[in-house]
Design an enzyme around this catalytic site. Structure first.
Site, short mmCIF file in Angstrom:
data_model
loop_
_atom_site.label_atom_id
_atom_site.label_comp_id
_atom_site.label_asym_id
_atom_site.label_seq_id
_atom_site.Cartn_x
_atom_site.Cartn_y
_atom_site.Cartn_z
N ASP A 75 0.99 -1.22 0.00
CA ASP A 75 -0.02 0.15 0.00
C ASP A 75 0.84 1.11 0.07
O ASP A 75 1.85 1.46 0.78
CB ASP A 75 -0.96 0.13 1.12
CG ASP A 75 -2.30 -0.84 1.03
OD1 ASP A 75 -2.07 -1.73 0.14
OD2 ASP A 75 -2.95 -1.24 1.94
N HIS A 224 3.64 -2.05 3.83
CA HIS A 224 3.55 -0.79 3.61
C HIS A 224 5.11 -0.21 3.19
O HIS A 224 6.06 -0.55 3.72
CB HIS A 224 3.35 0.20 4.64
CG HIS A 224 1.60 -0.02 4.91
ND1 HIS A 224 1.14 -1.32 5.53
CD2 HIS A 224 0.54 0.58 4.61
CE1 HIS A 224 -0.19 -1.10 5.59
NE2 HIS A 224 -0.79 -0.04 4.96
#
Length: 262
Positions: A75, A224
């Site tokens: 992400d 992430h």
């Protein structure tokens, strides 16, 4: 006649106050994605209710438990200086990934997005402004998705965008149906840890243990790129998982292998 007039007026008033109520004909109860973590090679499990909703709308979060395939997903809401290193590792190890990007990331890091596509990775939709999409109208949901798709195409030439990760991990039957209508498959995850908080990085060893303790066949791994720990440990994780017999596949591979249908 009077009763009919009152009913009609009530309907008119209701839709005036709630102009997007037609969307709630499909349940809009927020689902905050979560699951029982995988352990000792056993798959994570979101439970019967969540599994049923995903199956109904063609959403995915893990693959076949018999296949030692892994699917690496990131992400990207903003850049923290570690994505180039992560891309270097993926290139070196020949591992495909999908990067779910926001509007902010597209606007602030076009060169990195270009590099992702140039090196064979997929760009997925993480919405333009990262809202809770269960709290906005149908038109706003469609706009959030369209802007990311259009800007990605403009920057990279990637015309097709098929995969969506809902912002904040919040979804509903309504938002899943809307995404389906726009041609998207919801891609959730079956392995993650609290790597997104840049103020709570605990070192490469902690990141390694967090990932490896949850690993299981068919895992869709969420990481992430803002995490310093992830950037430092990714190469080791990939190499050790390959030694265990795992193979890394792309989301396009996933769809073919699992024969997912909306």
């Amino acid at each position: 006649m009077k009763k009919g007039f009152v009913t009609a007026f009530a309907v008119f008033l209701f839709f005036s106050v709630f102009p997007h109520v037609e969307t709630f004909a499909i349940a809009n109860t927020p689902i905050h994605w979560g699951f029982n973590k995988g352990k000792n090679g056993q798959q994570a499990d979101a439970g019967a209710a969540y599994n049923a909703v995903l199956q109904k709308y063609g959403g995915v979060y893990k693959g076949n438990p018999k296949d030692k395939y892994l699917y690496l997903t990131f992400d990207n809401g903003y850049e923290n200086g570690y994505t180039p290193k992560i891309l270097d590792v993926l290139k070196k190890e020949k591992v495909p990934a999908i990067f779910f990007v926001t509007g902010h990331y597209l606007k602030s890091q076009p060169d990195l997005v270009k590099r992702m596509v140039a090196e064979g990775h997929i760009i997925g939709n993480h919405s333009w402004g990262h809202p809770d999409m269960t709290q906005i109208s149908d038109a706003q949901v469609r706009e959030e998705l369209a802007k990311v798709k259009e800007e990605t195409a403009r920057i990279t030439g990637q015309k097709e965008m098929k995969y969506l990760r809902p912002p904040r991990g919040i979804l509903s039957e309504r938002t899943m149906q809307l995404a389906n209508e726009e041609g998207y498959t919801h891609v959730l995850w079956s392995l993650a840890y609290q790597d997104w908080d840049v103020n709570r990085q605990h070192g490469a060893r902690y990141a390694y243990d967090s990932i490896m303790s949850q690993i299981h066949p068919g895992a869709i791994i969420l990481l992430h790129t803002v995490s310093k720990d992830n950037a430092e440990v990714l190469e080791r994780v990939i190499k050790d998982l390959k030694k265990q017999g795992y193979k890394f596949k792309s989301m396009d591979d996933f769809m073919k292998i699992e024969k997912v249908k909306k």
